[in-house]
Design an enzyme around this catalytic site. Structure first.
Site, PDB file in Angstrom:
ATOM      1  N   LYS A  53       0.826  -1.212   0.000  1.00  0.00           N
ATOM      2  CA  LYS A  53       0.000   0.000   0.000  1.00  0.00           C
ATOM      3  C   LYS A  53       0.856   1.256   0.000  1.00  0.00           C
ATOM      4  O   LYS A  53       0.441   2.301  -0.510  1.00  0.00           O
ATOM      5  CB  LYS A  53      -0.964   0.009   1.183  1.00  0.00           C
ATOM      6  CG  LYS A  53      -2.243  -0.791   0.969  1.00  0.00           C
ATOM      7  CD  LYS A  53      -2.019  -2.037   0.177  1.00  0.00           C
ATOM      8  CE  LYS A  53      -3.152  -2.991   0.050  1.00  0.00           C
ATOM      9  NZ  LYS A  53      -2.678  -4.362  -0.267  1.00  0.00           N
ATOM     10  N   GLY A 188      -6.676 -12.381  -8.902  1.00  0.00           N
ATOM     11  CA  GLY A 188      -7.128 -12.001  -7.578  1.00  0.00           C
ATOM     12  C   GLY A 188      -6.600 -10.645  -7.147  1.00  0.00           C
ATOM     13  O   GLY A 188      -6.051  -9.879  -7.951  1.00  0.00           O
ATOM     14  N   ARG A 283      -2.313 -18.302  -2.180  1.00  0.00           N
ATOM     15  CA  ARG A 283      -1.346 -18.596  -1.123  1.00  0.00           C
ATOM     16  C   ARG A 283      -1.657 -19.954  -0.512  1.00  0.00           C
ATOM     17  O   ARG A 283      -2.814 -20.384  -0.501  1.00  0.00           O
ATOM     18  CB  ARG A 283      -1.379 -17.501  -0.054  1.00  0.00           C
ATOM     19  CG  ARG A 283      -1.010 -16.121  -0.581  1.00  0.00           C
ATOM     20  CD  ARG A 283      -1.065 -15.081   0.510  1.00  0.00           C
ATOM     21  NE  ARG A 283      -0.045 -15.280   1.529  1.00  0.00           N
ATOM     22  CZ  ARG A 283       1.214 -14.841   1.450  1.00  0.00           C
ATOM     23  NH1 ARG A 283       1.611 -14.174   0.377  1.00  0.00           N
ATOM     24  NH2 ARG A 283       2.068 -15.051   2.436  1.00  0.00           N
ATOM     25  N   HIS A 462     -22.514  16.425   0.884  1.00  0.00           N
ATOM     26  CA  HIS A 462     -22.538  16.740  -0.554  1.00  0.00           C
ATOM     27  C   HIS A 462     -21.503  17.815  -0.848  1.00  0.00           C
ATOM     28  O   HIS A 462     -21.384  18.777  -0.090  1.00  0.00           O
ATOM     29  CB  HIS A 462     -23.938  17.232  -0.940  1.00  0.00           C
ATOM     30  CG  HIS A 462     -24.013  17.820  -2.322  1.00  0.00           C
ATOM     31  ND1 HIS A 462     -24.069  17.031  -3.446  1.00  0.00           N
ATOM     32  CD2 HIS A 462     -24.030  19.109  -2.756  1.00  0.00           C
ATOM     33  CE1 HIS A 462     -24.136  17.820  -4.521  1.00  0.00           C
ATOM     34  NE2 HIS A 462     -24.116  19.088  -4.119  1.00  0.00           N
TER      35      HIS A 462
END
Length: 484
Positions: A53, A188, A283, A462
């Site tokens: 990440k 995946g 895995r 909003h």
């Protein structure tokens, strides 16, 4: 030889193991956490969630710079300093693992580095470096409860070892330079995330997938939207393909990848040249050590440990969790499994993990997120009445329109048999920037079986991406506002 007795001995320092340790320590239990690696955190913190990440965050910046031209901003990428990129990734990993070590110390958890095995009931033997312990290479631990959290490892392609240009996800995170071209085998989360990441960094990426869409086990409409988005962003996706060979025998670096396609009536073999080949087909659980069998731990046909809903194995005082148990192999699921096990050991009365409320997030560009049931699953359930699916047109959302990204939003609703007159949110499936954050609200609605009419009355700010979810709830409740 040192002998120690604790209330709980945990084998494995990944998310499930350390979550068990933290909660057990918080509840006043004595805990030993045995980790065979230098750093705590397992695959997630060291070779998976956190480093990937970090790189995805960096390469999204590249994607945004390139997308700026669409908005009238003339910008370009001059260079990608791979060494600094690695430093950025490694800093994130170190910060998280150091923080974890401090937390465990604060909860008075004894952390032992070594290779653990269960040698007899309630006994754990830890092989320790000779320099670490005076007078012997083993530590003997007895415990009233043993929790096994040994995790998983990348699955190799049949007939191929990870060597040369054929790499696994761990090696892919530590490449010294960015490849010019890459073939990724798999559809995946890992395959899709690396496809997005490398594509944004300028790598020529080809994705070999067996079906017509990525994430083929997930919600069809949303995964199809992601497949189209990846192709639009420049990822070459070859559907209905089957790998036949990887040849790295040529003198030049890289490999020749050969594959067949279900689309070819004459079984033609195709080939692609690539600098690296990433195998991302899943895995395998780390349950093949001899002591799993000798300690009486029962495995299923996939090598996964059989447990009850609370993590108990068939052996008294022996528990298991995480990637070695059936169910979604996700760090945050293992967190909750660890909490449930620790509280069960402490005599609490926790609720077991409900896998239908565990969200799945893929940090692609745009992000994919899903929680709860698909329409097909809801129809197959015997306790759900009148399930239906509501699709919301995401381009009706101002922020989605501005983003230039593809989007998808579907809500599955229906009533449970014990409350036939109260439809609830059964599942939410979305593709959008920041979908991984947006899915948290959906998880609360699904997990708490909030009435659809109540959920639809929640106000969303909003203009935000979250507003699209609010609009979709209104539509599902039969009260569409900005859509028909």
């Amino acid at each position: 030889m040192q002998n120690t007795h604790v209330d709980v001995a945990i084998i494995g320092g990944g998310p499930g193991g350390y979550a068990t340790a933290l909660r057990a320590g918080e509840l006043g239990l004595s805990v030993a956490l045995i980790n065979r690696e230098d750093r705590l955190g397992g695959t997630c913190l060291n070779r998976g969630c956190i480093p990937s990440k970090a790189l995805i965050t960096a390469t999204r910046a590249i994607h945004n710079v390139r997308d700026a031209k669409r908005m009238g901003i003339d910008a370009s990428i001059q260079n990608i300093d791979v060494a600094k990129l690695a430093d950025f990734k490694n800093h994130a990993v170190k910060a998280m693992t150091d923080g974890l070590a401090s937390l465990l110390a604060a909860r008075k958890v004894t952390v032992i580095k070594g290779e653990a095995s269960i040698v007899e009931n309630h006994h754990v033997r830890v092989q320790i470096d000779q320099m670490q312990i005076e007078g012997g290479a083993f530590d003997e631990i007895t415990a009233d409860n043993i929790v096994v959290a040994t995790g998983s490892r990348p699955r190799p392609l049949p007939g191929h070892r990870f060597e040369g240009p054929l790499i696994d996800s761990t090696q892919a995170l530590d490449l010294p330079t960015l490849p010019k071209s890459a073939v990724i085998v798999g559809a995946g989360a890992v395959a899709v995330e690396f496809a997005s990441m490398w594509n944004a960094a300028g790598v020529d990426v080809t994705l070999l997938i067996r079906h017509e869409r990525v994430l083929s086990h997930m919600h069809r409409r949303t995964s199809m939207a992601l497949t189209r988005a990846l192709a639009k962003n420049g990822v070459h996706i070859i559907t209905h393909s089957h790998l036949t060979d990887i040849d790295d025998s040529a003198n030049s670096a890289g490999a020749t990848v050969r594959y067949s396609s279900d689309k070819d009536k004459d079984a033609t073999e195709h080939q692609i040249q690539a600098d690296v080949v990433l195998a991302a087909i899943g895995r395998d659980p780390n349950t093949d050590a001899d002591w799993f069998t000798s300690s009486g731990i029962e495995l299923d046909e996939h090598g996964l440990v059989k447990t009850d809903d609370f993590g108990r194995t068939g052996q008294p005082g022996l528990w298991a969790l995480g990637d070695i148990t059936p169910g979604p192999a996700l760090a945050y699921r293992a967190f909750e499994q660890g909490i449930v096990i620790a509280e069960s050991i402490a005599g609490r009365d926790p609720k077991p993990v409900d896998d239908t409320t565990v969200p799945e997030v893929v940090f692609s560009t745009p992000e994919f997120a899903s929680v709860g049931l698909t329409l097909e699953q809801a129809k197959a359930a015997t306790d759900i009445l009148e399930p239906q699916e509501t699709a919301y047109p995401m381009m009706g959302n101002a922020r989605m329109l501005m983003s230039g990204e593809a989007g998808s939003m579907s809500i599955v609703s229906g009533a449970y048999g014990d409350k036939p007159d109260t439809p609830v949110v059964l599942g939410v499936h979305m593709l959008a920037p920041d979908a991984g954050d947006l899915i948290a609200e959906a998880e609360q609605l699904v997990g708490n079986r909030v009435a659809l009419s109540d959920a639809a009355r929640l106000i969303h700010p909003h203009p935000t991406f979250s507003e699209a979810f609010g609009e979709a709830l209104l539509k599902a409740d039969g009260r569409p506002l900005h859509t028909r």
